[in-house]
Design a protein around this motif. Structure first.
Motif, PDB file in Angstrom:
ATOM      1  N   GLN A 305       0.861  -1.135  -0.054  1.00 25.21           N
ATOM      2  CA  GLN A 305      -0.031  -0.072   0.085  1.00 25.21           C
ATOM      3  C   GLN A 305       0.840   1.347  -0.217  1.00 25.21           C
ATOM      4  N   TRP A 306       0.237   2.201  -0.725  1.00 24.72           N
ATOM      5  CA  TRP A 306       1.149   3.504  -0.726  1.00 24.72           C
ATOM      6  C   TRP A 306       2.455   3.355  -1.281  1.00 24.72           C
ATOM      7  N   GLY A 307       2.953   2.390  -2.008  1.00 29.42           N
ATOM      8  CA  GLY A 307       4.164   2.184  -2.525  1.00 29.42           C
ATOM      9  C   GLY A 307       5.110   1.788  -1.708  1.00 29.42           C
ATOM     10  N   THR A 308       5.005   1.525  -0.449  1.00 32.22           N
ATOM     11  CA  THR A 308       5.895   1.046   0.556  1.00 32.22           C
ATOM     12  C   THR A 308       6.824  -0.228   0.068  1.00 32.22           C
ATOM     13  N   ALA A 309       7.891  -0.381   0.168  1.00 32.08           N
ATOM     14  CA  ALA A 309       9.018  -1.521  -0.285  1.00 32.08           C
ATOM     15  C   ALA A 309       8.924  -2.462   0.623  1.00 32.08           C
ATOM     16  N   CYS A 310       8.198  -2.536   1.973  1.00 31.37           N
ATOM     17  CA  CYS A 310       8.533  -3.751   2.725  1.00 31.37           C
ATOM     18  C   CYS A 310       8.020  -5.075   2.246  1.00 31.37           C
ATOM     19  N   LEU A 311       7.479  -5.344   1.014  1.00 37.48           N
ATOM     20  CA  LEU A 311       7.224  -6.508   0.584  1.00 37.48           C
ATOM     21  C   LEU A 311       7.751  -6.686  -0.646  1.00 37.48           C
ATOM     22  N   ARG A 312       8.219  -5.635  -1.324  1.00 37.40           N
ATOM     23  CA  ARG A 312       8.731  -5.584  -2.920  1.00 37.40           C
ATOM     24  C   ARG A 312      10.330  -5.854  -2.436  1.00 37.40           C
ATOM     25  N   THR A 313      11.125  -5.410  -1.324  1.00 44.06           N
ATOM     26  CA  THR A 313      12.562  -5.504  -1.108  1.00 44.06           C
ATOM     27  C   THR A 313      12.697  -6.675  -0.130  1.00 44.06           C
ATOM     28  N   PRO A 314      13.619  -7.756  -0.804  1.00 40.67           N
ATOM     29  CA  PRO A 314      13.819  -8.797   0.140  1.00 40.67           C
ATOM     30  C   PRO A 314      14.687  -8.413   1.308  1.00 40.67           C
ATOM     31  N   HIS A 315      14.264  -8.855   2.419  1.00 43.40           N
ATOM     32  CA  HIS A 315      15.012  -8.746   3.677  1.00 43.40           C
ATOM     33  C   HIS A 315      14.950  -7.102   3.939  1.00 43.40           C
ATOM     34  N   TYR A 316      13.744  -6.661   3.945  1.00 42.40           N
ATOM     35  CA  TYR A 316      13.824  -5.169   3.910  1.00 42.40           C
ATOM     36  C   TYR A 316      14.123  -4.518   5.142  1.00 42.40           C
ATOM     37  N   LEU A 317      13.843  -5.040   6.313  1.00 40.09           N
ATOM     38  CA  LEU A 317      14.191  -4.568   7.616  1.00 40.09           C
ATOM     39  C   LEU A 317      15.637  -4.764   7.844  1.00 40.09           C
ATOM     40  N   GLN A 318      16.171  -5.927   7.374  1.00 40.97           N
ATOM     41  CA  GLN A 318      17.448  -6.194   7.727  1.00 40.97           C
ATOM     42  C   GLN A 318      18.214  -5.311   7.008  1.00 40.97           C
ATOM     43  N   VAL A 319      17.869  -4.959   5.550  1.00 42.44           N
ATOM     44  CA  VAL A 319      18.703  -3.900   5.044  1.00 42.44           C
ATOM     45  C   VAL A 319      18.722  -2.394   5.653  1.00 42.44           C
ATOM     46  N   GLN A 320      17.573  -2.205   6.230  1.00 47.23           N
ATOM     47  CA  GLN A 320      17.478  -0.834   7.282  1.00 47.23           C
ATOM     48  C   GLN A 320      18.478  -0.870   8.386  1.00 47.23           C
TER      49      GLN A 320
END
Length: 426
Positions: A305-320
């Motif tokens: 939703q709203w273009g967030t990348a939390c599902l498009r980007t693998p390991h999203y929170l680990q990247v952050q």
């Protein structure tokens, strides 16, 4: 002494072949762009455009260069208005259609022209026409496709298309009835936020700020609190890029003040961006707290939703977390995370892998492993050259400084040669 009046054939080709406009139409669009950018002391007419194209003015003033770039989505070099204007003509293809066919019977007058970025005469826009709600779904599908293309192509390939479609959306908003207008404004806000992201990645902070401002205005026009919250977090992301940790923290804190009213994907988006702000302020406990909170919430996310990348980007929170740890000087912890993230993210995320490889290279340099840093730099340079990501270039500029201890070593010389094709910025 003879005056050099070399015509600017590039700018003329952009106007005639790419935009298919007269000088007057082009000047009108430039004047409108200046107004959107808040530039009031600007006056553009057909005579001024003629002076640029005919070579009477070798290079427009800085403000006019910014407006030309903003309108066309092209670089100064591509427009022939850089420090060394080219003398050879360049042939541009005609405007490309959008990537997905549309039933144009439902479009308002002038839509086909607006998609390609061509000015729609005011006489064609005087009669208000029904805007079909199906267009909202169309634009949302287009934006989802742009997100995917951005990871492979980088910002410069998309800026022109995204801003042209955004201009079309804003025209449609003014023709739409209230219900459609509000939903279309929310879609336009997402487009504008993405345009801001593209300009950030292309290294143009001023135009990124402009589009983030448009995103916020359209979000408020939508009457949708979630769209407003998302636009604020997008703006916080820009502050993070600029190193303004306090601004990022404050904006996200404002969003999270109504956290229970937000969907989980937007809460994750705000929490991770606030964590970036905390890391810029050197606060590891707060960084970990925010990211740990986001980790608990992300498990409940099941739609984008709203273009967030939390599902498009693998390991999203680990990247952050890896990015924040590198910023905090926790190089061993960052390296361990990157070791897991990068190999499993190869494929379409070309630009992202380039950025991450440069960040891991910096961790390796800090850990005294210059050979590994050089290997990772090869991946990052390839991505930077292929996508035009200034974010990657800036990470590589910092790597060059991190590798100063090996300046006179063969590794230092190899790194210098590798970075030669790039214009490094800090």
């Amino acid at each position: 002494m003879a005056i050099d009046r070399t015509p600017n054939t590039r700018l003329r080709a952009v106007r005639e072949a790419r935009r298919q406009q007269s000088r007057s139409e082009f000047a009108n669009d430039l004047q409108a762009t200046a107004a959107r950018l808040g530039e009031r002391q600007v006056s553009v007419d057909a005579r001024l455009v003629a002076r640029w194209e005919d070579g009477d003015t070798r290079r427009p003033r800085a403000i006019y260069r910014r407006i030309l770039v903003a309108l066309t989505g092209m670089t100064e070099a591509e427009l022939g208005i850089g420090p060394n204007p080219p003398s050879q003509p360049v042939t541009y293809p005609p405007p490309m259609p959008t990537v997905e066919p549309v039933d144009r019977r439902q479009f308002v007058s002038g839509t086909a022209l607006a998609i390609s970025g061509v000015a729609v005469p005011s006489t064609m826009r005087t009669k208000r026409t029904r805007v079909d709600p199906a267009l909202i779904d169309y634009f949302e599908r287009q934006l989802a496709g742009h997100y995917t293309a951005d990871m492979m192509l980088g910002p410069r390939a998309l800026i022109g298309t995204v801003t042209a479609q955004l201009n079309l959306i804003t025209r449609l908003i003014d023709d739409a009835e209230a219900g459609v207008r509000h939903r279309l404004s929310a879609a336009g806000s997402a487009f504008a936020a993405f345009a801001g992201w593209l300009y950030l990645d292309a290294g143009d902070i001023a135009l990124a700020a402009h589009w983030h401002g448009v995103a916020t205005e359209l979000a408020h026009r939508s009457g949708n609190a979630q769209a407003v919250a998302c636009s604020l977090v997008d703006r916080a992301m820009a502050h993070t890029d600029a190193g303004a940790g306090g601004a990022a923290v404050d904006l996200c804190a404002n969003v999270l003040g109504v956290e229970r009213q937000l969907p989980p994907e937007l809460r994750v988006f705000a929490l991770q961006q606030q964590a970036h702000g905390a890391s810029l302020l050197g606060n590891r406990p707060e960084t970990d707290r925010l990211l740990d909170h986001a980790e608990r919430i992300i498990r409940t996310v099941d739609v984008e939703q709203w273009g967030t990348a939390c599902l498009r980007t693998p390991h999203y929170l680990q990247v952050q977390r890896a990015t924040c740890y590198g910023r905090l000087g926790l190089h061993a912890e960052a390296d361990q995370l990157w070791q897991h993230i990068i190999p499993s993210s190869a494929g379409p995320a070309r630009r992202d892998v380039g950025v991450w490889s440069a960040r891991r290279a910096r961790a390796k340099a800090a850990l005294g492993e210059p050979e590994a840093a050089l290997d990772l730099a090869h991946v990052a340079v390839d991505a930077a050259l292929g996508t035009g990501s200034i974010r990657t270039v800036r990470e590589l500029a910092s790597l060059k400084a991190d590798m100063q201890a090996w300046h006179d070593h063969s590794i230092g010389r190899d790194l210098a040669a590798l970075l030669t094709p790039l214009t490094l910025e800090t």
